[in-house]
Design an enzyme around this catalytic site. Sequence first.
Site, PDB file in Angstrom:
ATOM      1  CE  LYS A 155       8.061  84.763  39.558  1.00 38.60           C
ATOM      2  NZ  LYS A 155       7.548  83.834  38.523  1.00 38.60           N
ATOM      3  CG  ASP A 168       4.187  82.152  33.532  1.00 36.81           C
ATOM      4  OD1 ASP A 168       4.677  82.559  34.596  1.00 36.81           O
ATOM      5  OD2 ASP A 168       4.764  81.333  32.775  1.00 36.81           O
ATOM      6  CG  ASP A 217       8.158  75.680  37.341  1.00 28.94           C
ATOM      7  OD1 ASP A 217       9.077  76.072  36.602  1.00 28.94           O
ATOM      8  OD2 ASP A 217       7.163  76.372  37.620  1.00 28.94           O
ATOM      9  CD  GLU A 250       5.561  80.503  38.839  1.00 22.62           C
ATOM     10  OE1 GLU A 250       6.540  79.728  38.897  1.00 22.62           O
ATOM     11  OE2 GLU A 250       5.677  81.748  38.873  1.00 22.62           O
TER      12      GLU A 250
END
Length: 628
Positions: free
Chosen positions: A70, A8, A189, A166
């Site tokens: 990211k 992850d 999420d 994800e």
Amino acid sequence: MSAIVGIDLGTTNSLIGVMEAGFPILLADGNGGRLTPSVVHFPAEGAPLIGRTAARMPAIDPENTIYSAKRFIGRRVGEEADDVAYRLAGERGEPVLIRTRGVNRAPEEIAAEVLKKLRADAERALGEPVTRAVITVPAYFNDAQRNATKRAGELAGFTVERIVNEPTAAALAYGLDRLKERSKIAVFDLGGGTFDISILELSKGVFHVLSTNGNTRLGGDDIDAALVAHLAERTAGPEDHASPAVTASGHPACSTGATDETSVCHDTRGRVSSARHDAALLARLREAAVEAKHRLSDSASATVELPFAAGRESISLPITRAELERIAAPIVERTRAHCRRAMADAKVTPADLDEIILVGGQTRMPLVRRLVAEIFGKPANTSQNPDEAVAIGAVIQAGILSGAVQNVVLLDITPLSLGIETFGGLMSVIIPRNSTIPIKRGEMFTNAVSGQRSMLVRVLQGEREMARDNWELGKFDLEFEPAPKSHARVGVQFEIDANGILRVLARDTKTGRERTVEMTSAVDVSDEAVEKMLVDSLEHAFEDMNDRAFTEAKLKAGEMLPAVRIALDQAGGELSAEEKQAIAARVSEVESAIAARAAQPLKKAVAALDEATQRLAAILVERAVQGR
Ligand code: AMP
């Protein structure tokens, strides 16, 4: 064969794990920590610090400590707010670069450093080389972002076996066996930098993603920024210097920051200067604020402590959960519209959903859980650790690929439509949004201009009608034999593999010449080049469209007229005078329609000529058959 690890690669934290004895386990680093902060610090000399050691550095050296990289992966300058303590570089419209110690680095190079550390930790824990990985990305990532993530994995020495969304990974982690035969679930999420909401359907062990929605720029980082701004405000302004929240420590000035006169010692009065204008202080404030935010998920109040904040004085700012919730509410509230859209796209109502799964550290916040319960009409499933669910799912996916886990198939979908630009700057969709992947779709295109030697295939992603409003993933030229307008036949095929990587194939069906381009980067094209192409396509849009109908008919006439003339020479003697007269009349109608550039009359005249020459054609066929 070596084990496949699941990773992850988070905005804030990253995790790595592997299947062992049939169980997904997460691997710890040398200090026993399983969460590796996705932070890289570049010291003046020596190798970069990564993870926990680097996570302390924003306070000391904000310019050379890279967090939340990211957010910039696969992006261009101008697409992402530059609200970070380090410096970004690159021209507007060009790939975002991160500048540290005079060196420009791509965000994927930063990500690769984090992945290298995870790999080293895994090799230490497993006692063997680790070379194959499954890496997760937010469902909303476009192709450029997925490819940049894959590149980061490769830079770190991995063969990236699969890129997994994800939410899909998280759904795996929450366990299939506990859900009934057929069920629908929502994966909510909210991580550090991204928000994803996905509606999945589970049927006989098969996951099907019904819809995804979200925002690549919404997450805990935003709450941190709002909280820091609020706290910095409380340290600001001359009248605020002596506020009761700011207490003197009596510590000698500049003991820790003597080399950084601008950031620590600039207040000659020896007071705490405004954190708003002090990068080092701001970074320390951020760290302390995040800690307080975490504590407020369990306690009703906390205190943000900054010992010796400006050399002489300490900052101590009490904050309550209610206060944090007031600051965070507008940010958290933004998830609601995405949830509604995802449900509408999946054609489900909250009552249809069997489970709501929470993923991402920020979902530990009670305010978030309350909002989720309100949106979906039921409390969320909190049985898994929201920080680890995605990594556990990545490990299970790795297990599926290596054969360690069986009987699970994952179907993902395209979050946005994919297509190419056609005449007039229009988006021509080839793979619609929410299509299940892997997928392969093709369409035939033609040339707009006679004698054109190549076709520009411009690959677009997005939902807008005009090409310019969508994202350009790439473009390339396919050369073909010069042909009259509308005569070239170029097949364009889009193929998205199980990783979500898009391959575009264009083939000139006449010559068989073809080009396949993997959309490895959306960022290699200059703004000016894009701009110019759009201006050109718009300028010629209408005349091109009108011309097209006329030219198609004219091309047909261009083939027919000489053929009719030759046929009359060869077999005209067998026709009656009336028949010859009728053909001559139709021929002159065609010629005058061409001269008048009249598309519809020309089409009619060509059809009439075709009709009038039927018997002539039949005579020629007969002669051919009889060998005369
Ligand atoms: P992730 O991207 O899933 O690692 O999520 C990280 C985000 O979750 C960061 O913004 C963290 O500050 C936040 N977070 C982690 N733990 C907590 C907690 N206990 N309460 C509130 N937010 C948290």
